[in-house]
Design a protein around this motif. Sequence first.
Motif, PDB file in Angstrom:
ATOM      1  N   PHE A 119      -5.587   9.119   1.691  1.00  0.00           N
ATOM      2  CA  PHE A 119      -5.731   7.984   0.775  1.00  0.00           C
ATOM      3  C   PHE A 119      -5.896   8.547  -0.630  1.00  0.00           C
ATOM      4  CE2 PHE A 119     -10.357   7.773  -0.260  1.00  0.00           C
ATOM      5  CZ  PHE A 119     -10.776   8.846   0.514  1.00  0.00           C
ATOM      6  N   PHE A 120      -5.808   7.677  -1.618  1.00  0.00           N
ATOM      7  CA  PHE A 120      -5.757   8.153  -3.005  1.00  0.00           C
ATOM      8  C   PHE A 120      -6.982   7.673  -3.773  1.00  0.00           C
ATOM      9  CE2 PHE A 120      -1.513   7.870  -1.290  1.00  0.00           C
ATOM     10  CZ  PHE A 120      -1.045   9.159  -1.527  1.00  0.00           C
ATOM     11  N   GLU A 121      -7.589   8.612  -4.502  1.00  0.00           N
ATOM     12  CA  GLU A 121      -8.800   8.288  -5.254  1.00  0.00           C
ATOM     13  C   GLU A 121      -8.529   8.357  -6.753  1.00  0.00           C
ATOM     14  OE1 GLU A 121     -12.593   9.506  -3.377  1.00  0.00           O
ATOM     15  OE2 GLU A 121     -11.399  11.195  -2.672  1.00  0.00           O
ATOM     16  N   ARG A 164      -2.164  10.802  10.576  1.00  0.00           N
ATOM     17  CA  ARG A 164      -1.745   9.608  11.336  1.00  0.00           C
ATOM     18  C   ARG A 164      -1.384   8.458  10.403  1.00  0.00           C
ATOM     19  NH1 ARG A 164       0.159   9.975  14.748  1.00  0.00           N
ATOM     20  NH2 ARG A 164      -1.390  11.227  15.830  1.00  0.00           N
ATOM     21  N   MET A 165      -1.983   8.473   9.207  1.00  0.00           N
ATOM     22  CA  MET A 165      -1.829   7.295   8.341  1.00  0.00           C
ATOM     23  C   MET A 165      -1.918   7.712   6.879  1.00  0.00           C
ATOM     24  SD  MET A 165      -4.322   3.913   8.402  1.00  0.00           S
ATOM     25  CE  MET A 165      -3.548   2.979   9.717  1.00  0.00           C
ATOM     26  N   ILE A 166      -1.187   6.985   6.026  1.00  0.00           N
ATOM     27  CA  ILE A 166      -1.344   7.101   4.570  1.00  0.00           C
ATOM     28  C   ILE A 166      -1.682   5.704   4.054  1.00  0.00           C
ATOM     29  CG2 ILE A 166      -0.210   7.634   2.374  1.00  0.00           C
ATOM     30  CD1 ILE A 166       1.581   9.621   3.834  1.00  0.00           C
ATOM     31  N   ILE A 167      -2.782   5.609   3.314  1.00  0.00           N
ATOM     32  CA  ILE A 167      -3.185   4.304   2.772  1.00  0.00           C
ATOM     33  C   ILE A 167      -2.725   4.190   1.321  1.00  0.00           C
ATOM     34  CG2 ILE A 167      -5.079   2.705   2.301  1.00  0.00           C
ATOM     35  CD1 ILE A 167      -6.702   4.083   4.489  1.00  0.00           C
ATOM     36  N   ILE A 168      -1.948   3.149   1.088  1.00  0.00           N
ATOM     37  CA  ILE A 168      -1.385   2.870  -0.232  1.00  0.00           C
ATOM     38  C   ILE A 168      -2.056   1.609  -0.768  1.00  0.00           C
ATOM     39  CG2 ILE A 168       0.758   2.017  -1.321  1.00  0.00           C
ATOM     40  CD1 ILE A 168       0.949   4.970  -0.654  1.00  0.00           C
ATOM     41  N   ASN A 169      -2.172   1.510  -2.079  1.00  0.00           N
ATOM     42  CA  ASN A 169      -2.708   0.281  -2.675  1.00  0.00           C
ATOM     43  C   ASN A 169      -1.948   0.009  -3.966  1.00  0.00           C
ATOM     44  OD1 ASN A 169      -5.791  -0.470  -4.463  1.00  0.00           O
ATOM     45  ND2 ASN A 169      -4.363  -1.892  -3.561  1.00  0.00           N
ATOM     46  N   THR A 170      -1.113  -1.028  -3.939  1.00  0.00           N
ATOM     47  CA  THR A 170      -0.360  -1.398  -5.136  1.00  0.00           C
ATOM     48  C   THR A 170      -0.214  -2.905  -5.218  1.00  0.00           C
ATOM     49  OG1 THR A 170       1.674  -1.033  -6.421  1.00  0.00           O
ATOM     50  CG2 THR A 170       1.955  -1.160  -4.044  1.00  0.00           C
ATOM     51  N   PRO A 171      -0.481  -3.514  -6.397  1.00  0.00           N
ATOM     52  CA  PRO A 171      -1.160  -2.989  -7.580  1.00  0.00           C
ATOM     53  C   PRO A 171      -2.537  -2.422  -7.224  1.00  0.00           C
ATOM     54  CG  PRO A 171      -0.151  -5.091  -8.102  1.00  0.00           C
ATOM     55  CD  PRO A 171      -0.006  -4.904  -6.621  1.00  0.00           C
ATOM     56  N   HIS A 172      -2.952  -1.441  -8.011  1.00  0.00           N
ATOM     57  CA  HIS A 172      -4.068  -0.597  -7.609  1.00  0.00           C
ATOM     58  C   HIS A 172      -5.410  -1.018  -8.203  1.00  0.00           C
ATOM     59  CE1 HIS A 172      -6.372   3.306  -7.617  1.00  0.00           C
ATOM     60  NE2 HIS A 172      -5.961   3.243  -6.374  1.00  0.00           N
TER      61      HIS A 172
END
Length: 387
Positions: A119-121, A164-172
């Motif tokens: 995930f992205f911080e 196993r997973m990539i968490i994306i959030n857009t718009p962020h």
Amino acid sequence: MHTSVTPRSKLPDVGTNIFTVIGQLSAAHQAINLSQGAPNFPCAEALIQQVNEAMLAGHNQYAPMTGLPALKQAVADKVARLYGQHYDVDHEILITASASQGLYSAIAGLVHPGDEVIFFEPSFDSYAPIVRLQGAIPVGLKLHFPDFHIDWDQVRASITPRTRMIIINTPHNPTGQVLSKDDLAALAAVTRDTDIVVLSDEVYEHVVFEGAAHHGMATHPELATRSVTVSSFGKTFHVTGWRVGYCLAPAALMEEVVKVHQFMMFSADTPMQHGLAAWMQTADHYLGLSAFYQRKRDTLATLLEDSPFRLLPSAGSFFMLADYSHFSDETDSEMVKRLIVEYGVATLPLSAFYTDGTDHKIIRLSFAKDEATLRAGAQALCLVNPR
Ligand code: GLN
């Protein structure tokens, strides 16, 4: 004499989250609240009437487990029309009791102990704890500072056989950045020929500025095959307290998400689902939302021109970041406290969105507020004395 049980905490380092802590401090000091991403203006009265009518008509018992068919159909139609992806109403759409519950159900249903989840911080605060509750390992990659883009080479280098997973959030949330078509192409390339699931938090899908398109997973046929997309009626229709959201996913992925949902909630709130279904049939209410929030963003930005803060660009969401590193050495938490106590305005420290507490001396402002609140909040921020 009975002694109480001391549990072995599954999340020993987790306390009350920042939204609640700052909300309480803000209320105690009667501050103008620009902290939480929740509107302080009403939803459409006709939507409330639809819910009232549903209750009066007796729709007060359990809804079907995966959601009211009419609401799922409204979601399917919207997604097909806007993004071109056709989700099957019976097997690929789930109405959840909030987007948060959708995120939880997707992670719990698809991530196993020992798995890694990228995930992205900075990130919304629930992702990493939910991953940890599965006995899995959150792998936080930092968005590139100061424009907060994803470094796809870093993503590629961080993928292991256990990813196993990539968490994306857009718009962020919290940066207000959005993914581009190139980002989607890069995400497709790094996940191609793997069994990595993309969990895409798109609760601000209808809040994208400057006329830009929302590049969600349903706009990309290849990514759609490996994605669970989560969205929110609350963010879109100004009813965050109703706790109704939805998930989209291909049937095989959805089957596992639904298994968790059925034991967690069984079904989402019935009258709200009836009201939302009826409301969505009356017009495409979400179409004006980007312009509506862009005006709020611009109002706040204009009012802050005389403040000592430097605003970072916001391309979507309810949020804008403000940098004060040029005028103060205070930590962002100290700054946020001082703004509440001395100036009567509540914001959030960006460090709260980093698992390691990275402090860029930046605060998050929510402009999901009525005009008077934006004015009063900005006025307070303009009084801040650089020190
Ligand atoms: N999503 C909203 C925000 O980021 C509210 C989250 C919450 O209060 N849990 O401000």
